[in-house]
Design a protein around this motif. Structure first.
Motif, short mmCIF file in Angstrom:
data_model
loop_
_atom_site.label_atom_id
_atom_site.label_comp_id
_atom_site.label_asym_id
_atom_site.label_seq_id
_atom_site.Cartn_x
_atom_site.Cartn_y
_atom_site.Cartn_z
N MET A 28 -4.14 80.64 39.62
CA MET A 28 -5.43 80.48 38.93
C MET A 28 -5.59 79.06 38.43
O MET A 28 -6.68 78.46 38.54
N ALA A 31 -6.41 76.92 41.38
CA ALA A 31 -7.79 77.12 41.82
C ALA A 31 -8.77 76.39 40.91
O ALA A 31 -9.67 75.68 41.38
N GLY A 32 -8.59 76.56 39.62
CA GLY A 32 -9.49 75.90 38.68
C GLY A 32 -9.41 74.39 38.77
O GLY A 32 -10.44 73.70 38.73
N ASP A 61 -10.85 81.48 36.81
CA ASP A 61 -11.05 80.15 37.43
C ASP A 61 -12.05 79.34 36.61
O ASP A 61 -11.89 78.13 36.41
#
Length: 516
Positions: A28, A31-32, A61
């Motif tokens: 995560m 992704a962020g 995210d």
């Protein structure tokens, strides 16, 4: 680049976490950070930004994105749509990190009027509401929020992974974010290449978050985007010692009194695409007309009935390496007989247009063939061949194409925006070139000619077909980029754009070969 379904993406994530050993929190965060990197390049520091976050991984995210933007000094509000207690798992951890960093969360529940008031003051909206888990109609308050965002004037909307409200695998859309840009995580989803869902994506950007390729190979079927880089890598290189026979002796069969132009366009496209020798088999009634248009081909007039094929064609005396049949030949019993004879010839065969009309009458012949059979239906033809509606085809283009190709042992070119090429073993390749200028009569005839020429020059049938589809679309792109609108392009214009398109690709290919 590969394309995945929602269930495959979930399986990829699980495998990466459980078998590879990467934590959900690290994925995560990756992704962020990847999404934020794109946003930092595009959003101006003076712009006001709102991140709209839900409870799931898509919301998680968004928490990371909001934290990164704020750390760089961007005026950013994080709006948490559901109650805070509903945020679970890795998303909960991401929210805790956001708050521990000293940043405020704006709660939508209880502050609905404030949200609506603030909406008109934002410059940028980042959609982290729902992600790929949407099934069925949206519930409140997501439906109302999305409608308000879509109604707002002057907003630039970025969606994370998929626009909220879009089914990740495609299908009907009731309410969804109309994104200007969609930043997809790791792999694009099916809905980016089917309609009407693709219309909601805007510009598509794919970001890598470090998922190992093994996770993909273990959990996803083979669907790959066929890009310009793939074409440049696989276009055949002509040897100095070659001659006209080296590049194939092709046969184009088609034409009738009412549709003489179709077969002529197919033949011209094949010649422009490198066919070494080409013969046109046409009804003798239309031979005088066809013969005045292309001096570079040989002709094989066939017996005719009412301006169409009577049913006889002498394939024994014709020395050919591949055949394309169908353009403009009509839907008569004579045409059906000609196609059946063609399918008994032990060479690769391309069937298009009217040659597909009697599919059910010669499917058994196709299944027994040992050489490649390439079918090029548009959705209407595909629907008729299967006995379903066009809507049925469009709702499941990938699934229908795969099942059909594998069950009949054919290469299927399901035409349309993002044409899908499916091999007999079920591998799928999505074309990335083309534009609405190709939505005009004759475009398919041109594609058939390019495919015929390419399968005689490439060693690999799949690469030949995918390259042909790409060149066809790229030629239309070149026309629209330079001197045409999408409205005025003719199929013959596409033929005339093939030389410059191939020149450009081969020039890039020469650079590629030097780098190797």
């Amino acid at each position: 680049m590969r394309v995945v379904t929602a269930s495959e993406m979930y399986a990829i994530d699980r495998y990466t976490i459980q078998q590879i050993g990467m934590s959900e929190e690290s994925l995560m965060e990756n992704a962020g950070q990847a999404v934020a990197t794109v946003l930092l390049e595009r959003i101006q520091p003076a712009q006001r930004v709102a991140v709209l976050a839900g409870t799931g991984n898509n919301g998680g995210d968004g928490f990371v994105v909001a934290r990164v933007l704020k750390s760089y000094g961007y005026t950013t509000d994080l709006w948490l749509i559901p109650p805070k207690e509903k945020v679970k798992g890795a998303a909960k951890k991401a929210l805790e990190i956001y708050e521990n960093s000293g940043y405020e969360v704006k709660n939508y529940i209880g502050n609905e009027k404030e949200f609506i008031e603030q909406l008109r003051h934002y410059d940028v909206i980042i959609d982290a509401l729902l992600g790929i888990g949407v099934n069925g109609a949206l519930r409140s308050p997501y439906k109302e929020i999305i409608e308000k965002v879509n109604e707002a004037k002057g907003l630039v909307v970025y969606a994370i992974d998929v626009p909220s409200g879009i089914p990740a695998d495609g299908g009907a859309v009731e309410t969804a974010i109309q994104a200007d840009v969609t930043i997809t995580i790791q792999y694009p989803k099916l809905s980016a290449y089917t309609f009407p869902t693709a219309d909601y994506y805007g510009e598509l950007i794919v970001v890598d978050i470090g998922i190992p390729p093994l996770s993909l190979e273990k959990n996803a079927e083979f669907r790959q985007l066929w890009s310009e880089a793939a074409v440049v890598r696989t276009l055949p290189v002509r040897k100095r010692s070659s001659h006209k026979g080296t590049y194939g002796k092709g046969l184009v069969i088609g034409g009738s009194r009412n549709m003489t132009g179709a077969v002529i366009m197919t033949a011209k496209a094949a010649l422009r695409s490198g066919a070494g020798l080409l013969t046109m088999a046409v009804p003798d009634d239309v031979y005088p007309v066809a013969a005045t248009h292309i001096p570079e081909v040989m002709y094989h007039p066939c017996s005719s009935l009412n301006g169409c094929f009577a049913g006889e064609i002498d394939l024994i005396t014709l020395d050919v390496d591949a055949i394309a049949a169908g353009p403009g030949m009509g839907r008569t019993m004579g045409a059906k007989s000609v196609v059946q004879k063609v399918l008994c010839k032990d060479v690769p065969v391309v069937l298009d247009a009217d040659a597909l009309y009697f599919w059910k009458d010669y499917v058994s012949i196709v299944r027994q063939r040992t050489k490649a059979t390439i079918l090029t239906p548009h959705p209407g033809e595909m629907a008729r061949m299967l006995g379903v509606s066009i809507d049925d085809v469009e709702r499941d283009r990938f699934g229908i194409a795969k099942q059909f190709a594998m069950s009949n042992g054919v290469y299927l070119v399901l035409k349309g925006p993002y044409t899908i090429v499916t091999t007999p073993d079920g591998k799928q390749y999505v074309n990335t070139s083309g534009n609405p200028a190709l939505a005009k009569g004759g475009s398919g005839d041109v594609l058939t000619g390019i495919i015929l020429a390419f399968i005689m020059q490439h060693d690999n049938i799949q690469e030949a077909i995918c390259n042909a589809v790409f060149v066809h679309g790229k030629a239309a792109d070149a026309l629209v980029e330079k001197e045409h609108s999408p409205m005025d392009v003719l199929a013959t214009d596409v033929i005339e754009a093939i030389p410059q398109t191939l020149f450009s690709l081969y020039k890039k290919g020469a650079s590629y070969q030097k780098r190797r």
